[in-house]
Every structure is written in structure tokens, then in C-alpha cells.
Design a protein around this motif. Sequence first.
Motif, PDB file in Angstrom:
ATOM      1  N   PHE A  51       3.161  28.455 -19.646  1.00 60.81           N
ATOM      2  CA  PHE A  51       3.164  27.987 -18.258  1.00 60.81           C
ATOM      3  C   PHE A  51       1.776  27.507 -17.853  1.00 60.81           C
ATOM      4  O   PHE A  51       1.626  26.420 -17.276  1.00 60.81           O
ATOM      5  N   LEU A  52       0.766  28.312 -18.135  1.00 64.07           N
ATOM      6  CA  LEU A  52      -0.593  27.949 -17.734  1.00 64.07           C
ATOM      7  C   LEU A  52      -1.110  26.740 -18.503  1.00 64.07           C
ATOM      8  O   LEU A  52      -1.996  26.031 -18.022  1.00 64.07           O
ATOM      9  N   HIS A  53      -0.569  26.513 -19.690  1.00 59.64           N
ATOM     10  CA  HIS A  53      -0.948  25.315 -20.447  1.00 59.64           C
ATOM     11  C   HIS A  53      -0.352  24.061 -19.830  1.00 59.64           C
ATOM     12  O   HIS A  53      -1.000  23.010 -19.806  1.00 59.64           O
ATOM     13  N   GLU A  54       0.866  24.171 -19.301  1.00 54.43           N
ATOM     14  CA  GLU A  54       1.572  22.992 -18.803  1.00 54.43           C
ATOM     15  C   GLU A  54       1.383  22.744 -17.312  1.00 54.43           C
ATOM     16  O   GLU A  54       1.546  21.613 -16.852  1.00 54.43           O
ATOM     17  N   LYS A  55       1.070  23.785 -16.553  1.00 51.10           N
ATOM     18  CA  LYS A  55       0.965  23.646 -15.107  1.00 51.10           C
ATOM     19  C   LYS A  55      -0.485  23.782 -14.651  1.00 51.10           C
ATOM     20  O   LYS A  55      -1.252  24.574 -15.202  1.00 51.10           O
ATOM     21  N   SER A  56      -0.816  23.042 -13.639  1.00 51.18           N
ATOM     22  CA  SER A  56      -2.138  23.106 -13.036  1.00 51.18           C
ATOM     23  C   SER A  56      -2.043  23.927 -11.747  1.00 51.18           C
ATOM     24  O   SER A  56      -1.261  23.588 -10.852  1.00 51.18           O
ATOM     25  N   ILE A  57      -2.803  25.013 -11.660  1.00 51.61           N
ATOM     26  CA  ILE A  57      -2.836  25.843 -10.450  1.00 51.61           C
ATOM     27  C   ILE A  57      -4.166  25.585  -9.759  1.00 51.61           C
ATOM     28  O   ILE A  57      -5.227  25.955 -10.281  1.00 51.61           O
ATOM     29  N   VAL A  58      -4.127  24.943  -8.609  1.00 54.11           N
ATOM     30  CA  VAL A  58      -5.347  24.483  -7.945  1.00 54.11           C
ATOM     31  C   VAL A  58      -5.421  25.036  -6.527  1.00 54.11           C
ATOM     32  O   VAL A  58      -4.403  25.271  -5.882  1.00 54.11           O
ATOM     33  N   GLY A  59      -6.635  25.233  -6.066  1.00 57.22           N
ATOM     34  CA  GLY A  59      -6.854  25.730  -4.724  1.00 57.22           C
ATOM     35  C   GLY A  59      -6.898  24.619  -3.697  1.00 57.22           C
ATOM     36  O   GLY A  59      -7.223  23.468  -4.003  1.00 57.22           O
ATOM     37  N   LEU A  86      10.914  27.697 -20.650  1.00 62.83           N
ATOM     38  CA  LEU A  86       9.981  27.018 -19.753  1.00 62.83           C
ATOM     39  C   LEU A  86      10.530  25.690 -19.251  1.00 62.83           C
ATOM     40  O   LEU A  86      10.085  25.179 -18.223  1.00 62.83           O
ATOM     41  N   ASP A  87      11.506  25.122 -19.936  1.00 62.79           N
ATOM     42  CA  ASP A  87      12.109  23.867 -19.491  1.00 62.79           C
ATOM     43  C   ASP A  87      12.767  23.999 -18.124  1.00 62.79           C
ATOM     44  O   ASP A  87      13.050  22.993 -17.471  1.00 62.79           O
ATOM     45  N   TYR A  88      13.024  25.219 -17.681  1.00 65.51           N
ATOM     46  CA  TYR A  88      13.566  25.407 -16.332  1.00 65.51           C
ATOM     47  C   TYR A  88      12.555  24.987 -15.269  1.00 65.51           C
ATOM     48  O   TYR A  88      12.922  24.823 -14.095  1.00 65.51           O
ATOM     49  N   TYR A  89      11.307  24.823 -15.657  1.00 70.36           N
ATOM     50  CA  TYR A  89      10.267  24.342 -14.739  1.00 70.36           C
ATOM     51  C   TYR A  89       9.783  22.951 -15.136  1.00 70.36           C
ATOM     52  O   TYR A  89       8.630  22.589 -14.914  1.00 70.36           O
ATOM     53  N   ARG A  90      10.659  22.172 -15.700  1.00 71.99           N
ATOM     54  CA  ARG A  90      10.288  20.832 -16.158  1.00 71.99           C
ATOM     55  C   ARG A  90      10.239  19.847 -14.975  1.00 71.99           C
ATOM     56  O   ARG A  90      10.804  20.077 -13.914  1.00 71.99           O
ATOM     57  N   GLY A  91       9.533  18.741 -15.213  1.00 76.82           N
ATOM     58  CA  GLY A  91       9.558  17.626 -14.275  1.00 76.82           C
ATOM     59  C   GLY A  91       8.495  17.653 -13.194  1.00 76.82           C
ATOM     60  O   GLY A  91       8.481  16.787 -12.322  1.00 76.82           O
ATOM     61  N   TRP A  92       7.585  18.601 -13.233  1.00 82.28           N
ATOM     62  CA  TRP A  92       6.507  18.673 -12.252  1.00 82.28           C
ATOM     63  C   TRP A  92       5.359  19.462 -12.883  1.00 82.28           C
ATOM     64  O   TRP A  92       5.562  20.153 -13.876  1.00 82.28           O
ATOM     65  N   VAL A  93       4.165  19.382 -12.292  1.00 82.01           N
ATOM     66  CA  VAL A  93       3.009  19.974 -12.993  1.00 82.01           C
ATOM     67  C   VAL A  93       2.089  20.831 -12.123  1.00 82.01           C
ATOM     68  O   VAL A  93       1.251  21.549 -12.668  1.00 82.01           O
ATOM     69  N   GLU A  94       2.218  20.807 -10.817  1.00 86.76           N
ATOM     70  CA  GLU A  94       1.153  21.381  -9.992  1.00 86.76           C
ATOM     71  C   GLU A  94       1.639  22.513  -9.090  1.00 86.76           C
ATOM     72  O   GLU A  94       2.691  22.427  -8.466  1.00 86.76           O
ATOM     73  N   VAL A  95       0.821  23.567  -9.035  1.00 87.72           N
ATOM     74  CA  VAL A  95       0.964  24.636  -8.050  1.00 87.72           C
ATOM     75  C   VAL A  95      -0.281  24.588  -7.166  1.00 87.72           C
ATOM     76  O   VAL A  95      -1.410  24.671  -7.665  1.00 87.72           O
ATOM     77  N   ILE A  96      -0.087  24.429  -5.879  1.00 88.91           N
ATOM     78  CA  ILE A  96      -1.190  24.332  -4.924  1.00 88.91           C
ATOM     79  C   ILE A  96      -1.251  25.631  -4.133  1.00 88.91           C
ATOM     80  O   ILE A  96      -0.236  26.089  -3.597  1.00 88.91           O
ATOM     81  N   VAL A  97      -2.438  26.231  -4.059  1.00 89.69           N
ATOM     82  CA  VAL A  97      -2.572  27.546  -3.446  1.00 89.69           C
ATOM     83  C   VAL A  97      -3.561  27.487  -2.293  1.00 89.69           C
ATOM     84  O   VAL A  97      -4.726  27.102  -2.475  1.00 89.69           O
ATOM     85  N   SER A 135       0.868  30.407  -0.328  1.00 90.73           N
ATOM     86  CA  SER A 135      -0.200  31.131   0.361  1.00 90.73           C
ATOM     87  C   SER A 135      -0.643  32.274  -0.539  1.00 90.73           C
ATOM     88  O   SER A 135       0.179  33.113  -0.923  1.00 90.73           O
ATOM     89  N   TRP A 136      -1.928  32.307  -0.911  1.00 92.35           N
ATOM     90  CA  TRP A 136      -2.397  33.377  -1.774  1.00 92.35           C
ATOM     91  C   TRP A 136      -2.303  34.735  -1.081  1.00 92.35           C
ATOM     92  O   TRP A 136      -2.008  35.756  -1.719  1.00 92.35           O
ATOM     93  N   ALA A 137      -2.508  34.777   0.238  1.00 93.97           N
ATOM     94  CA  ALA A 137      -2.389  36.040   0.957  1.00 93.97           C
ATOM     95  C   ALA A 137      -1.007  36.650   0.756  1.00 93.97           C
ATOM     96  O   ALA A 137      -0.861  37.877   0.708  1.00 93.97           O
ATOM     97  N   ASP A 138       0.007  35.811   0.609  1.00100.23           N
ATOM     98  CA  ASP A 138       1.368  36.298   0.364  1.00100.23           C
ATOM     99  C   ASP A 138       1.651  36.446  -1.124  1.00100.23           C
ATOM    100  O   ASP A 138       2.331  37.388  -1.538  1.00100.23           O
ATOM    101  N   ALA A 139       1.143  35.524  -1.926  1.00108.66           N
ATOM    102  CA  ALA A 139       1.420  35.558  -3.368  1.00108.66           C
ATOM    103  C   ALA A 139       0.835  36.794  -4.032  1.00108.66           C
ATOM    104  O   ALA A 139       1.356  37.257  -5.055  1.00108.66           O
ATOM    105  N   GLN A 140      -0.233  37.361  -3.463  1.00110.38           N
ATOM    106  CA  GLN A 140      -0.858  38.517  -4.096  1.00110.38           C
ATOM    107  C   GLN A 140      -0.228  39.840  -3.661  1.00110.38           C
ATOM    108  O   GLN A 140      -0.571  40.896  -4.188  1.00110.38           O
ATOM    109  N   LEU A 141       0.715  39.786  -2.719  1.00108.80           N
ATOM    110  CA  LEU A 141       1.351  41.017  -2.255  1.00108.80           C
ATOM    111  C   LEU A 141       2.096  41.699  -3.393  1.00108.80           C
ATOM    112  O   LEU A 141       2.753  41.054  -4.203  1.00108.80           O
TER     113      LEU A 141
END
Length: 264
Positions: A51-59, A86-97, A135-141
Motif C-alpha cells: 500500500f505504501l509503495h503504491e499510494k502517496s500519503i501527503v499532508g 490490494l487491487d481493491y484500492y486500484r484506480g487512485w493514488v493519493e491520501v490527503i491528511v 483528518s489526522w485528529a480523527d485518524a489517530q483515534l
Amino acid sequence: MQWFKNWRRERILRRSTLSEGLWASVLERYPFTRALSGEERDRLREQVVLFLHEKSIVGAGGLKVRDEMRICIAAQACILILNLDLDYYRGWVEVIVYPDEFVAKYDYVDEDGIAHHVEEPMTGESWLEGPVILSWADAQLRGGDSGYNVVIHEFAHKIDMLNGDANGFPPLHPGMDRGAWSRAFSAAYEDFCGRVERTEPTAIDPYAAEHPAEFFAVLSEAFFETPAAVFAEYGDVYRQLTAFYRQDPASRLLRQPLAAEGVS
């Protein structure tokens, strides 16, 4: 080209630099990861690396995303596909936090043809063929009795969107009965909406009554966070989710105290 896909994934896994200490600390953060068997933890780790290889997690909004944050988000996202692909998350690349709630701005035209502009604070959002926003405040709960998990919620939407707009009916596996899925979810959704309207107590977030897509996403959150509540209130839905995600979190959590004592 399955051989090439497998070769490529094995190559990525061999070259992984994921910190074992950091990985171990993330596993201890959430009840649904603490309860995993050793084999399941290894498989989740592989999914996270891919997942971390294929997706970009950016602030965004001034947030600097650290490695621990990326792994936390990836582990929660990948618990849904632990026994899938992982193909269930195909077709997009970015997680924005974002650091905290963010404001979503959008326009729409209602059924009467009247145009509206909305600015709404949100903790998470999923776009069809676009990014996941968190929202990281929620994602870290960490897990709690509410069953709330914004990461699982938004990634459940992503799975739901594999066959178009989210509607609570993701693409089922071969052998799953579409009629049985529809009957279980439709009956539960109708019952739940009635209970929310009557302000009856429920262990499931009332937001699930907003739309069938939200019902699927909220029940997916609770399926991993508070599975016993889902089983108790909507056993048929729990069984459908067990077949879809190919996991039984309620049984897994019941085994956790024995695992902690070193009993297999």
C-alpha cells in the motif's frame, strides 16, 4: 500477466525498509490489530508495505506527515483487505491528511432544480476515482465503544465505489448471493432508520441512517471496532460482512485474552 504482478510484489516486499519497531508499536495501537494471529500480522504487514509503495500519503493544511502516521493510516486501511487484495484500492493514488477537520466545498442542484453551494466541516471524504481525505485528529483515534474509525469508513467507501457511485452494494465475490446481501442490508437499514427516527438507543453510529452507502461504511467500521455490537443488532449483516471481508473479527477478539497469555 499474473506472474509479473506476483514478481513485482515480491520484489517490493524484499526491498521493504519498514521499521520493525515502528510496525510493532502500530500493531499495539488498535484492538483489531492486537487481536491478529502471527500469520495475520505478517500478511497485514505485506499489505501495508505494498500500500505504501503504491499510494502517496501527503499532508495538507500545514501538516507534516511522519512515517508513524503513514503506517497507522495504512494499517487501518489494509485491515479491510487483509484477506482480499490490494487491487481493491486500484484506480487512485493519493491520501490527503489534514491536521483536523477540513472544510469541503461543493455545489449541487436539488430535485427542484435549485442550485446550492455547501461548505461543510468534515473528518473524512472519499472521491470516486480520486483521493481519500482524512483528518489526522480523527485518524489517530484508537478503538472505543463507539465503533468510530474514519479510516475504515472512508476506505469502505472506496471499496463500495469499485462498481460506481457508493450505494452500499460493493462488487461481491463469486459465490456470494446478491439477493441475500440485498435482503440483509435493506431490512437492517430500514429497521435502523426507524430506530434513529424514534431516537431509540443503538450501539451503532446514527450517521449510518443517512444513506445506504453510509450504512455500509459505518457498519464496516463497527464490524472491525465493535463486532459484537454488529452481530447482536444485525446478525444477517454481520454474516454478509464476514463473507465479504473474509474475516470474523468477533471470534478473533474473543480469542485475544488467550493469545495474550501465550495460549494457542
